[in-house]
Design a protein around this motif. Structure first.
Motif, PDB file in Angstrom:
ATOM      1  N   TYR A   7      -6.214  -3.861  11.411  1.00 15.48           N
ATOM      2  CA  TYR A   7      -6.350  -4.982  10.495  1.00 15.48           C
ATOM      3  C   TYR A   7      -5.027  -5.164   9.764  1.00 15.48           C
ATOM      4  N   GLU A   8      -4.493  -6.387   9.774  1.00 19.20           N
ATOM      5  CA  GLU A   8      -3.254  -6.653   9.051  1.00 19.20           C
ATOM      6  C   GLU A   8      -3.521  -6.625   7.549  1.00 19.20           C
ATOM      7  N   LEU A   9      -2.578  -6.074   6.798  1.00 22.25           N
ATOM      8  CA  LEU A   9      -2.724  -5.898   5.355  1.00 22.25           C
ATOM      9  C   LEU A   9      -1.689  -6.716   4.604  1.00 22.25           C
ATOM     10  N   ASP A  10      -2.027  -7.043   3.362  1.00 25.43           N
ATOM     11  CA  ASP A  10      -1.098  -7.628   2.407  1.00 25.43           C
ATOM     12  C   ASP A  10      -0.789  -6.575   1.359  1.00 25.43           C
ATOM     13  N   ARG A  11       0.413  -6.633   0.777  1.00 25.45           N
ATOM     14  CA  ARG A  11       0.727  -5.734  -0.317  1.00 25.45           C
ATOM     15  C   ARG A  11       0.544  -6.494  -1.610  1.00 25.45           C
ATOM     16  N   PRO A  12       0.094  -5.921  -2.675  1.00 24.35           N
ATOM     17  CA  PRO A  12      -0.283  -4.520  -2.809  1.00 24.35           C
ATOM     18  C   PRO A  12      -1.748  -4.256  -2.481  1.00 24.35           C
ATOM     19  N   PHE A  13      -2.631  -5.303  -2.483  1.00 21.85           N
ATOM     20  CA  PHE A  13      -4.061  -5.083  -2.254  1.00 21.85           C
ATOM     21  C   PHE A  13      -4.555  -5.926  -1.097  1.00 21.85           C
ATOM     22  N   THR A  14      -5.462  -5.347  -0.315  1.00 23.20           N
ATOM     23  CA  THR A  14      -6.207  -6.087   0.696  1.00 23.20           C
ATOM     24  C   THR A  14      -7.651  -5.621   0.641  1.00 23.20           C
TER      25      THR A  14
END
Length: 96
Positions: A7-14
């Motif tokens: 799963y692709e993540l975003d910084r700082p929260f996903t």
């Protein structure tokens, strides 16, 4: 039978919507983007029991909430210029 998805993540929260019982195994870069590799029971993928999972990525020396979840991994970006640390918090289960 188990299977692993990414799963692709975003910084700082996903926040991820995952089958209940999923486990985040690792967070790392692939092609310059952060991803989480998550293990699921294959049968759970089509079931209605879901859970919210939050992944937080914090830089070395950066502020982060003290109550934030479990450590998952550390990864490096731009030849080690940036060092990131991933944590996961398993939130409540849902029935859909």
């Amino acid at each position: 039978m188990r299977t692993i998805f990414k799963y692709e993540l975003d910084r700082p929260f996903t926040r991820l919507d995952l089958p209940r019982g999923s486990k985040v195994l690792n967070v790392d870069l692939q092609h310059g983007h952060p991803y989480a590799w998550v293990m699921h029971e294959r049968e759970a993928l089509s079931g209605g029991h879901r859970a919210d999972v939050e992944v937080m990525i914090a830089p070395t020396g950066g502020d982060m909430p003290t109550e934030y979840g479990d450590y998952v991994s550390t990864y490096f970006e731009h030849g080690g210029m940036y060092v990131w640390h991933a944590f996961v918090r398993y939130l409540g289960a849902r029935n859909e």
